[in-house]
Write an enzyme that holds these catalytic residues in place. Structure first.
Site, PDB file in Angstrom:
ATOM      1  CG  HIS A  14      -3.821  -0.233  -2.068  1.00  0.00           C
ATOM      2  ND1 HIS A  14      -2.768  -1.284  -2.529  1.00  0.00           N
ATOM      3  CD2 HIS A  14      -4.019  -0.688  -1.063  1.00  0.00           C
ATOM      4  CE1 HIS A  14      -2.364  -1.945  -1.539  1.00  0.00           C
ATOM      5  NE2 HIS A  14      -3.095  -1.809  -0.473  1.00  0.00           N
ATOM      6  CG  HIS A  23      -5.667  -1.386   2.330  1.00  0.00           C
ATOM      7  ND1 HIS A  23      -4.144  -1.536   2.233  1.00  0.00           N
ATOM      8  CD2 HIS A  23      -6.058  -0.279   3.026  1.00  0.00           C
ATOM      9  CE1 HIS A  23      -3.890  -0.565   2.894  1.00  0.00           C
ATOM     10  NE2 HIS A  23      -5.030   0.124   3.319  1.00  0.00           N
ATOM     11  CD  GLN A  34      -0.639  -8.768   0.444  1.00  0.00           C
ATOM     12  OE1 GLN A  34      -0.493  -7.581   0.306  1.00  0.00           O
ATOM     13  NE2 GLN A  34      -1.793  -9.296   1.519  1.00  0.00           N
ATOM     14  CE  LYS A  74      -9.185  -8.696   8.822  1.00  0.00           C
ATOM     15  NZ  LYS A  74      -7.946  -9.245   8.957  1.00  0.00           N
ATOM     16  CG  ASP A 113      -2.117  -5.535  -2.168  1.00  0.00           C
ATOM     17  OD1 ASP A 113      -3.539  -5.451  -1.619  1.00  0.00           O
ATOM     18  OD2 ASP A 113      -1.237  -5.159  -1.336  1.00  0.00           O
ATOM     19  CB  CYS A 137      -1.027   0.055   1.162  1.00  0.00           C
ATOM     20  SG  CYS A 137      -0.553  -0.523   2.472  1.00  0.00           S
ATOM     21  NE  ARG A 144       2.271  -9.088   4.821  1.00  0.00           N
ATOM     22  CZ  ARG A 144       0.855  -9.222   4.971  1.00  0.00           C
ATOM     23  NH1 ARG A 144      -0.057  -9.992   5.381  1.00  0.00           N
ATOM     24  NH2 ARG A 144       0.353  -8.244   4.194  1.00  0.00           N
TER      25      ARG A 144
END
Length: 658
Positions: free
Chosen positions: A403, A531, A399, A485, A401, A352, A381
RNA sequence: GCCGACUUAGCUCAAUCGGUAGAGCAUCUGUCUUGUAAACAGAAGGUCAGGGGUUCGAUUCCCCUAGUCGGCUCCA
């Protein structure tokens, strides 16, 4: 408690009024023998069958196979287990022992952790106790009495101390009100065999436990906090019948067969080389082609849905994560910093912040919003060593991912369409049963930002979730540190649920990054950031798909879609011609021209779970045909080649399972 | 990270109460090839996870490390 001396009481039983003698128990009233009916619901409250009914009570049976009945059986089985453990290990101190999904557990403080042989001994003793038919008798006690009787049980004393406290959660041991102890009595002479602090209710007798089995043991922190001492937990399962228990055990076996770690090796999809380190998978060609299919499809769907693709690096100066707030709030989950040219760098745990920089690269207009940036972003991570697990919990992952930057006015509509988008894509991957979880902040200090912003964001998510018509489960305290979320939980083919997609609202990062857009009135406004990870991670999603399909992918995802098997060597060239036709349509086809016997080739293709086997021998060649063999073992012989090709292409294009 | 168990050939698993290991499948080579889940024969393959200690001698006993598995905590 008013004392009414009366010979008769009026109660409501199964909707009809009945008159019973004073002193009648719920069990008598229900004519329950403790087998089919194990407890009673009196005025809506669960009670023992020994509970004496009062005038005006509404009494209903609790069937052994109902959710409440099962929980009671399991809870009682936990008591039996604790009794057995304390008989065999007199020094064992009791923790808690509640029913849980599919079973129960009990925690013990013991000097030596339990070994598999210990569990066998405990289980054997439990069977004796069950056979003995000890009765469960409820006995109200004062706090002082309880403290005295349980003086040797430090954890129980702690629970008594917690009872009624401001934040006392309801537990099976103590509930807000009166403490009770359950005595297990010998049915022959009524002598006390064992007792435990417990709210109940319980089955009337240990004989009312139809089926149980101890499953495993492991460490568990007292009251769920790693700051507390670690106890030893034994898990067991218990059911209303032997058949139901066998069904459950069979399901576990089925789950084991589908284990994506095992199938990943058997199907040559991916591996976890120790040389790389824990939680760092590599994808072999066959796993790689599945990933490619997944990614290609996602890209196509996202393009259609108005997403734009971006790319960002794996590394960044640490300061980026100070701006985003990750370092103070998420730093412990990140790989440690390293220094380059006097500057600290980090490997990114999330994409992000980098997407924010793309947003900020130039001035933005309200006309551009919603702006949907998407990337298959690799993140790393630092997962604690004990939690790394196959593809579902890794240290390096990709991911899918996105945004999405919107105005506050657009936010709710955008979330709504996002949720629809997410569900529609998941359905295309063969998942079609979902529920939603709404994760919100609690009063813990791990969340950042203004309460008013959180409230607004939470409300927007809740509204969308509720309008979706899907079941919504609250998850207080489960939010990301920057915002609430919704997560989409999908049920797989054998009924297990997996957390996949998440949609997270973020009212914090836009402020921290100073993100702006110019509104129609010329003013500068802060966008809302959403997200959205659809697969969760590509690795996890692939793992879930492997388990969902038990490795037998629908043709569009199968690494090898078709294997040609010649009846004899002479038939191989013919199949190569067929394969050429299929390849022209992008079908992944192989012809097995090894010198194995035809039967062996079938076996190999079957074990690799290839959707279509195409066999050809003299008969087929003479007819310009091929013969199908499907994974089911079913065959379809003498299909003209063009028809066979069309059938395969059709199955792939429609993304159906075959 | 914490508690426990485990780690023998590419895979699945034997064996050695301390005297340096064996099978099936897979691999390679050869022989043989006709209808829906395993042709036959031979060969090759292991510093018994890595390191340290005890011992005349360790794959076996002890310690450490790594990894895996099952729990806890955490989480996509």
């Amino acid at each position: 408690m008013g004392v009414t001396v009366s010979a008769e009481l009026r109660i409501t039983l199964a909707g009809a009024e009945r008159v019973v003698a004073a002193g009648t128990t719920a069990g008598d009233a229900l004519e329950a023998d403790g087998r089919a009916v194990v407890a009673a619901r009196v005025n809506g409250e669960l009670r023992d069958l020994y509970h004496q009914v009062a005038d005006g009570d509404v009494v209903e049976p609790v069937e052994v196979g109902s959710p409440d009945g099962r929980a009671i059986v399991r809870h009682s089985t936990a008591h039996v287990m604790a009794q057995a453990v304390q008989e065999l290990f007199p020094e064992a101190k009791l923790g808690i022992g509640p029913p849980v999904e599919n079973g129960f557990y009990y925690d013990f403080d013991v000097k030596q952790p339990f070994q598999p042989d210990d569990l066998k001994r405990v289980e054997k003793r439990m069977r004796e106790i069950v056979k003995q038919g000890q009765t469960f008798q409820r006995r109200p006690v004062t706090d002082e009495q309880a403290r005295e009787e349980l003086a040797a049980e430090p954890y129980k004393l702690e629970l008594i101390g917690l009872k009624g406290g401001a934040d006392a959660e309801e537990s099976v041991e103590v509930g807000g009100g009166q403490l009770t102890i359950y005595d297990n009595l010998d049915p022959k002479d009524g002598s006390l065999c064992w007792k435990d602090l417990c709210r109940g209710p319980h089955v009337p007798s240990t004989r009312s436990i139809p089926a149980f089995k101890l499953m495993r043991s492991g460490g568990a922190y007292w009251r769920g906090s790693e700051k507390n001492p670690q106890l030893q937990r034994i898990y067991g399962t218990a059911w209303e019948s032997r058949e139901k228990q066998d069904e459950y055990l069979h399901l576990l076996e089925e789950a084991e067969k589908r284990d994506h770690r095992k199938l990943g090796a058997e199907l040559d999809l991916y591996s976890f080389p120790p040389e790389l380190g824990s939680g760092l998978p590599v994808f072999h060609p066959k796993g790689g082609i599945i990933r490619k299919q997944m990614e290609d499809y996602m890209r196509q769907r996202q393009l259609e849905a108005g997403y734009e693709f971006v790319n960002t690096p794996h590394l960044t100066k640490s300061s980026l994560f100070e701006t985003s707030g990750h370092l103070p709030w998420y730093g412990e989950d990140m790989f440690p910093a390293f220094e380059l040219d006097g500057t600290e760098y980090r490997v990114k745990p999330m994409n992000c912040p980098m997407h924010n920089l793309i947003y900020r690269a130039r001035g933005r207009s309200y006309r551009e919003l919603p702006l949907r940036l998407s990337e298959f972003g690799s993140v790393y991570r630092y997962e604690k060593s004990g939690v790394v697990h196959g593809l579902t919990r890794v240290r390096g992952m990709t991911q899918d991912d996105s945004h999405i930057y919107t105005t506050r006015e657009q936010m709710t509509d955008e979330i709504k369409s996002l949720l629809n988008f997410v569900l529609s894509v998941l359905r295309d991957f063969g998942l079609d049963e979902f529920y939603l979880e709404l994760s919100t902040r609690d009063d813990s200090d791990k969340f950042i930002g203004e309460q008013a912003d959180w409230d607004e964001a939470t409300q927007a998510l809740r509204q969308t979730a509720e309008e979706s018509g899907l079941t919504l489960v609250d998850d207080p305290g489960g939010a990301a540190f920057y915002g609430p979320k919704i997560s989409v939980q999908a049920k797989d083919a054998i009924g297990r649920t997996w957390q996949l997609s998440t949609i997270q609202l973020d009212l914090n990062q836009p402020k921290r990054f100073g993100l702006e857009y110019q509104a129609a009135d010329g003013s500068r406004q802060t966008p809302v950031m959403i997200h959205r990870a659809l697969f969760g991670s590509i690795e996890r999603f692939l793992g879930v798909l492997v388990e969902h399909y038990a490795g037998a992918f629908p043709a569009w995802l199968a690494p090898v879609q078709v294997v040609g098997i010649p009846i004899a060597e002479a038939h191989a060239p013919y199949l190569h011609d067929v394969a050429k036709k299929l390849k022209a349509h992008g079908i992944r086809v192989e012809v097995d021209s090894s010198d194995d016997r035809m039967q062996k080739k079938i076996r190999n293709a079957q074990k690799q779970k290839v959707p279509f086997m195409l066999l050809a021998g003299d008969d087929d060649i003479a007819a310009g045909a091929v013969s199908f063999r499907f994974r089911s073992g079913e065959q379809k012989n003498g299909v003209p080649v063009d028809e066979a090709v069309a059938e395969i292409i059709d199955a792939v294009e429609r993304r159906v399972q075959v």
